[in-house]
Design an enzyme around this catalytic site. Structure first.
Site, PDB file in Angstrom:
ATOM      1  N   GLU A  61     -26.861  11.126  28.051  1.00  0.00           N
ATOM      2  CA  GLU A  61     -26.634  12.404  28.728  1.00  0.00           C
ATOM      3  C   GLU A  61     -25.746  12.246  29.962  1.00  0.00           C
ATOM      4  O   GLU A  61     -26.044  12.760  31.032  1.00  0.00           O
ATOM      5  CB  GLU A  61     -27.971  13.047  29.104  1.00  0.00           C
ATOM      6  CG  GLU A  61     -28.829  13.346  27.890  1.00  0.00           C
ATOM      7  CD  GLU A  61     -30.117  14.109  28.205  1.00  0.00           C
ATOM      8  OE1 GLU A  61     -30.667  13.904  29.296  1.00  0.00           O
ATOM      9  OE2 GLU A  61     -30.554  14.888  27.345  1.00  0.00           O
TER      10      GLU A  61
ATOM     11  N   ARG B 154     -29.413  13.816  15.192  1.00  0.00           N
ATOM     12  CA  ARG B 154     -29.799  13.273  16.501  1.00  0.00           C
ATOM     13  C   ARG B 154     -31.077  12.431  16.407  1.00  0.00           C
ATOM     14  O   ARG B 154     -31.228  11.435  17.126  1.00  0.00           O
ATOM     15  CB  ARG B 154     -30.007  14.426  17.498  1.00  0.00           C
ATOM     16  CG  ARG B 154     -30.593  13.955  18.813  1.00  0.00           C
ATOM     17  CD  ARG B 154     -30.642  15.065  19.829  1.00  0.00           C
ATOM     18  NE  ARG B 154     -31.538  14.713  20.929  1.00  0.00           N
ATOM     19  CZ  ARG B 154     -31.883  15.532  21.908  1.00  0.00           C
ATOM     20  NH1 ARG B 154     -31.413  16.764  21.936  1.00  0.00           N
ATOM     21  NH2 ARG B 154     -32.704  15.147  22.865  1.00  0.00           N
TER      22      ARG B 154
ATOM     23  N   ASP C  89     -37.276  14.904  21.478  1.00  0.00           N
ATOM     24  CA  ASP C  89     -37.427  15.009  22.932  1.00  0.00           C
ATOM     25  C   ASP C  89     -38.674  15.775  23.359  1.00  0.00           C
ATOM     26  O   ASP C  89     -38.580  16.948  23.700  1.00  0.00           O
ATOM     27  CB  ASP C  89     -36.176  15.691  23.517  1.00  0.00           C
ATOM     28  CG  ASP C  89     -36.136  15.602  25.030  1.00  0.00           C
ATOM     29  OD1 ASP C  89     -36.951  14.871  25.598  1.00  0.00           O
ATOM     30  OD2 ASP C  89     -35.271  16.271  25.629  1.00  0.00           O
TER      31      ASP C  89
ATOM     32  N   GLU D  40     -43.102   6.191  26.200  1.00  0.00           N
ATOM     33  CA  GLU D  40     -42.840   7.190  27.241  1.00  0.00           C
ATOM     34  C   GLU D  40     -43.391   8.533  26.781  1.00  0.00           C
ATOM     35  O   GLU D  40     -42.908   9.120  25.810  1.00  0.00           O
ATOM     36  CB  GLU D  40     -41.330   7.298  27.525  1.00  0.00           C
ATOM     37  CG  GLU D  40     -40.991   8.346  28.585  1.00  0.00           C
ATOM     38  CD  GLU D  40     -39.515   8.367  29.006  1.00  0.00           C
ATOM     39  OE1 GLU D  40     -38.810   7.346  28.830  1.00  0.00           O
ATOM     40  OE2 GLU D  40     -39.070   9.412  29.513  1.00  0.00           O
TER      41      GLU D  40
ATOM     42  N   GLU E  28     -42.147  20.193  30.112  1.00  0.00           N
ATOM     43  CA  GLU E  28     -40.813  20.766  29.975  1.00  0.00           C
ATOM     44  C   GLU E  28     -40.721  21.747  28.798  1.00  0.00           C
ATOM     45  O   GLU E  28     -40.137  22.817  28.916  1.00  0.00           O
ATOM     46  CB  GLU E  28     -39.808  19.624  29.787  1.00  0.00           C
ATOM     47  CG  GLU E  28     -38.399  20.084  29.502  1.00  0.00           C
ATOM     48  CD  GLU E  28     -37.418  18.919  29.367  1.00  0.00           C
ATOM     49  OE1 GLU E  28     -37.833  17.756  29.525  1.00  0.00           O
ATOM     50  OE2 GLU E  28     -36.232  19.188  29.101  1.00  0.00           O
TER      51      GLU E  28
HETATM   52  O1  GCW Z   1     -35.934  15.978  28.059  1.00  0.00           O
HETATM   53  C1  GCW Z   1     -34.669  15.739  28.552  1.00  0.00           C
HETATM   54  C2  GCW Z   1     -34.597  16.554  29.791  1.00  0.00           C
HETATM   55  C3  GCW Z   1     -33.752  15.960  30.869  1.00  0.00           C
HETATM   56  C4  GCW Z   1     -34.136  14.504  31.046  1.00  0.00           C
HETATM   57  C5  GCW Z   1     -33.905  13.779  29.736  1.00  0.00           C
HETATM   58  C6  GCW Z   1     -34.322  12.327  29.800  1.00  0.00           C
HETATM   59  C7  GCW Z   1     -34.202  13.220  33.050  1.00  0.00           C
HETATM   60  O2  GCW Z   1     -34.166  17.829  29.463  1.00  0.00           O
HETATM   61  O3  GCW Z   1     -33.972  16.686  32.040  1.00  0.00           O
HETATM   62  O4  GCW Z   1     -33.446  13.889  32.093  1.00  0.00           O
HETATM   63  O5  GCW Z   1     -34.660  14.361  28.724  1.00  0.00           O
HETATM   64  O6  GCW Z   1     -35.439  12.040  29.393  1.00  0.00           O
HETATM   65  O7  GCW Z   1     -33.570  11.501  30.262  1.00  0.00           O
END
Ligand code: GCW
Length: 716
Positions: A307, A352, A381, A403, A409
């Site tokens: 990212e 992905r 995610d 993790e 979120e």
């Molecule tokens: O879940 C996503 C989030 C980001 C986050 C990223 C990650 C810290 O939207 O905000 O960044 O994952 O885990 O690196």
């Protein structure tokens, strides 16, 4: 009868009149109303004897005094010198007298350095309860566990508890920025008051350490993985050092995120190439500088080439080059590198869900001993539900740490009461089949499957400076539950919910039972009203608050919800079987074939792995469309029943926390309906089928839902 009634009324008055803002978390130490029990505890603990003089023993003594005074009454422990008084004695193995040590037999052989022993026995008519361990931090863990027994009203007559953590590195990851905003934080600003550190020590730091130590969390990564290199400058290291000094007696090590480009940004170098001699030296010197201040510094957490974060790939190098270079710098001091596997690329057109595995698995066995790869629980995610990450079954020669995201979120943020240990348990119990049946993720994480020495687990914190820490009293349970599972990844969510409720609110069965059930069902509720049957990542853009299944205009394809649900006139879902992206091939054959086959694929993952027709028949005979719509409704109904349950337990909860949770459940109910209506209206355009009986009609149009904007939603 009358007496009972009076006692009952008295209790109500007690509960209601004590204001409780939730700040004390699960360390409430409420006065024990049950007189018989209280007298029993008092008679067993007439005298406290700390053995040893370290800071850990001192904080243990302070905790015991605070707790016993709270639970047993303030007159308690008014200096008794009676040598026959029943005694609670605590100290590490090496400091115990021979007489006492003998009583503990060979229990010391059964624990590791952080483990503890709690045993009761009598010598010459005098009763002892002894709390010990190999280290003073182990003793402190024992003290907190002893206090848990009291808080949950258990007998302390015949104690024989021997316990050790099964995972070595048990850390919170704070996504906290230096300006005190918290990425994906929904509980206020960061608790780290960088501006006033190092001189001003907020008492909250101590309470944070107490809370973590009480559940065995032994590390904290202070800053965001989207890192700012300034944290590594002397100006900030001085502040980090102050925090490390506060946390040390509690067994908590400090870690920092390392921005890969720091040598350029704060070091004045032209490159951050991990093979460049100047870069190597810069990191070695940086490590030396950090350890001079913080001798027990834990190490670095790194998000690289993910990212937009810088990383070794910027210089044509790979993850191994980057991680090992940092690991070499930390190695002389005993530090570790936690290197994240959360990578996916806009240039990679494959699914992905496959990318992290593709990028990392070929490196199995190439990382240095002090590197551990940090893998999110699922391949996308932190969704309300994901199958386990295939990497857990694919890197036998590399330490992998879990993790989890504690902050919500994608699960309603801090307004939705969702009990996450249920999710954690589901992942930890998933079978990778790497060495045949029974190769569950918990065994990968605790190292027993492949005999790993370095083991770890991380939870992305949900803590902020809200008075109750987590923005919602119910979500304290997720911090607590993460810690408990980090200590023992085989624990059941049920056990965790029960102990947390007893410690945090009340031991009354009429409170514990219904609220426990409400918590245990809460994950399924959120899955149902947001993403039932394997749907995922259909949240609104950026802040991820609320539904956004219609979003299709973002620059990267895999940022768009339509990429994930693939609804069309024929059906819905992401085909990840061999006829589609073939992501299932990343799992062991037993797992892959289960997911590939519609007969055996668990319906909770149906649309994660398959694109199926709107008319597809679910196991219960409903069509997919009807079943999906009914699931959305079921999620809403579930929240309605959570609200009802909560109202029923009003007599057992203080007014402040009762009202808070009550209002939050109302928001959750409103938002569950929002999710249901918005998603069903949207998908209905494709299914072209009416809502089945039992599903409430939406009161707004799809256009209305699509028009909603939340420019200041938190955590973004
Ligand atoms: O879940 C996503 C989030 C980001 C986050 C990223 C990650 C810290 O939207 O905000 O960044 O994952 O885990 O690196």
């Amino acid at each position: 009868m009358l007496k009972k009634l009076i006692v009952f009324v008295f209790c109500l008055v007690c509960i209601d009149s004590v204001a409780n803002n939730g700040y004390n978390l699960w360390l409430q130490y409420r006065f024990i109303q049950n007189e018989e029990l209280r007298l029993n505890y008092q008679s067993n603990i007439q005298k406290l004897i700390p053995v040893g003089n370290t800071e850990s023993i001192k904080v243990g003594l302070e905790e015991l005094k605070r707790a016993l005074n709270g639970m047993l009454g303030s007159e308690f422990l008014s200096e008794t010198h009676d040598e026959y008084a029943n005694t609670l004695l605590f100290g590490s193995e090496e400091n115990l007298s021979e007489d006492i040590r003998i009583q503990l037999g060979n229990a010391f052989n059964e624990i590791n350095d952080e483990g503890f022993i709690i045993r009761s026995f009598s010598v010459k008519g005098k009763k002892y309860i002894v709390i010990s361990g190999k280290t003073d931090v182990g003793v402190l863990y024992g003290v907190f566990n002893f206090l848990k027994l009291l808080q949950t009203h258990q007998s302390i007559e015949k104690l024989n508890i021997v316990d050790s953590p099964k995972i070595k590195i048990r850390v919170l990851n704070h996504w906290d920025n230096l300006d005190r905003t918290v990425e994906r934080g929904y509980a206020g600003f960061s608790i780290w008051d960088w501006h006033r550190l190092p001189d001003y020590i907020d008492p909250r730091y101590i309470d944070y350490a107490r809370a973590n130590a009480s559940i065995g969390i032994n590390g904290t990564v202070l800053n965001n993985v989207n890192a700012n290199a300034l944290i590594l400058t002397p100006q900030y290291l001085e502040k980090v050092e102050a925090l490390a000094n506060v946390f040390r007696p509690y067994g908590i090590k400090v870690y920092l995120t390392a921005r890969f480009s720091a040598p350029i940004e704060i070091g004045g170098l032209k490159t951050a190439d991990p093979l460049d001699p100047d870069v190597i030296k810069w990191w070695q010197d940086k490590a030396k500088e950090i350890y001079a201040r913080i001798p027990d510094f834990g190490g670095f957490l790194v998000k690289a080439n993910s990212e937009g974060q810088p990383g070794p790939q910027n210089y044509g190098r790979n993850h191994v080059d980057g991680a090992n270079m940092l690991a070499n710098a930390l190695d002389p001091f005993g530090g570790i590198v936690m290197w994240r596997a959360f990578v996916y690329s806009e240039h990679d057109t494959t699914d992905r869900a496959k990318q992290a595995y593709t990028e990392f698995v070929p490196y199995d066995g190439q990382f240095k001993d002090n590197v551990i790869i940090q893998v999110k629980n699922g391949p996308i995610d932190f969704q309300p539900r994901e199958p386990f990450h295939p990497m857990f079954g694919a890197m036998p020669k590399t330490p992998l740490m879990m993790e989890f995201q504690i902050t919500q979120e994608y699960l309603g943020q801090s307004t939705h009461s969702v009990f996450l240990p249920k999710l954690y348990e589901e992942v930890l119990q998933s079978d990778t089949y790497r060495k045949g049946k029974g190769s569950i993720v918990a065994k990968v994480i605790d190292g027993t499957l492949d005999n790993k020495r370095l083991t770890g687990i991380a939870g992305v914190s949900n803590i902020g400076n809200d008075i109750n820490w987590t923005g919602n009293p119910m979500l304290q349970a997720n911090w607590y539950g993460f810690g408990r599972l980090a200590w023992n990844p085989y624990l059941h969510a049920d056990t965790i919910a029960e102990e947390w409720l007893r410690e945090t609110f009340s031991n009354h069965e009429d409170f514990v039972e219904p609220v426990k059930e409400m918590m245990l069902n809460s994950l399924e509720a959120v899955v149902d009203y947001m993403t039932p049957l394997g749907l995922h990542h259909i949240m609104a853009t950026g802040h991820h608050y609320g539904p956004g299944p219609w979003v299709s205009n973002l620059s990267r394809p895999e940022w768009n919800p339509v990429y994930y649900h693939k609804a069309d006139s024929l059906g819905i879902g992401f085909d990840r079987t061999p006829t589609g992206s073939n992501a299932t091939a990343q799992y062991a054959p037993e797992v892959a074939s289960k997911f590939n086959n519609l007969e055996t694929c668990p319906e909770k993952y149906l649309l994660w792995f398959h694109h199926v027709s709107w008319h597809y028949k679910l196991k219960n005979g409903e069509t997919l469309w009807d079943g999906m719509a009914l699931k959305y409704q079921e999620g809403v109904n579930q929240v309605a029943s959570m609200r009802y349950t909560w109202k029923q337990v009003k007599p057992y909860v203080d007014e402040e926390r009762f009202n808070e949770v009550d209002m939050l459940l109302n928001i959750q109910y409103k938002e569950a309906k929002w999710w249901r209506d918005a998603c069903l209206l949207y998908f209905k355009q494709y299914s072209k089928m009416p809502l089945p009986k039992g599903v409430e009609k939406p009161t707004q149009t799809l256009g209305y839902f699509e028009s909603l904007r939340f420019p200041f939603a938190p955590g973004n």
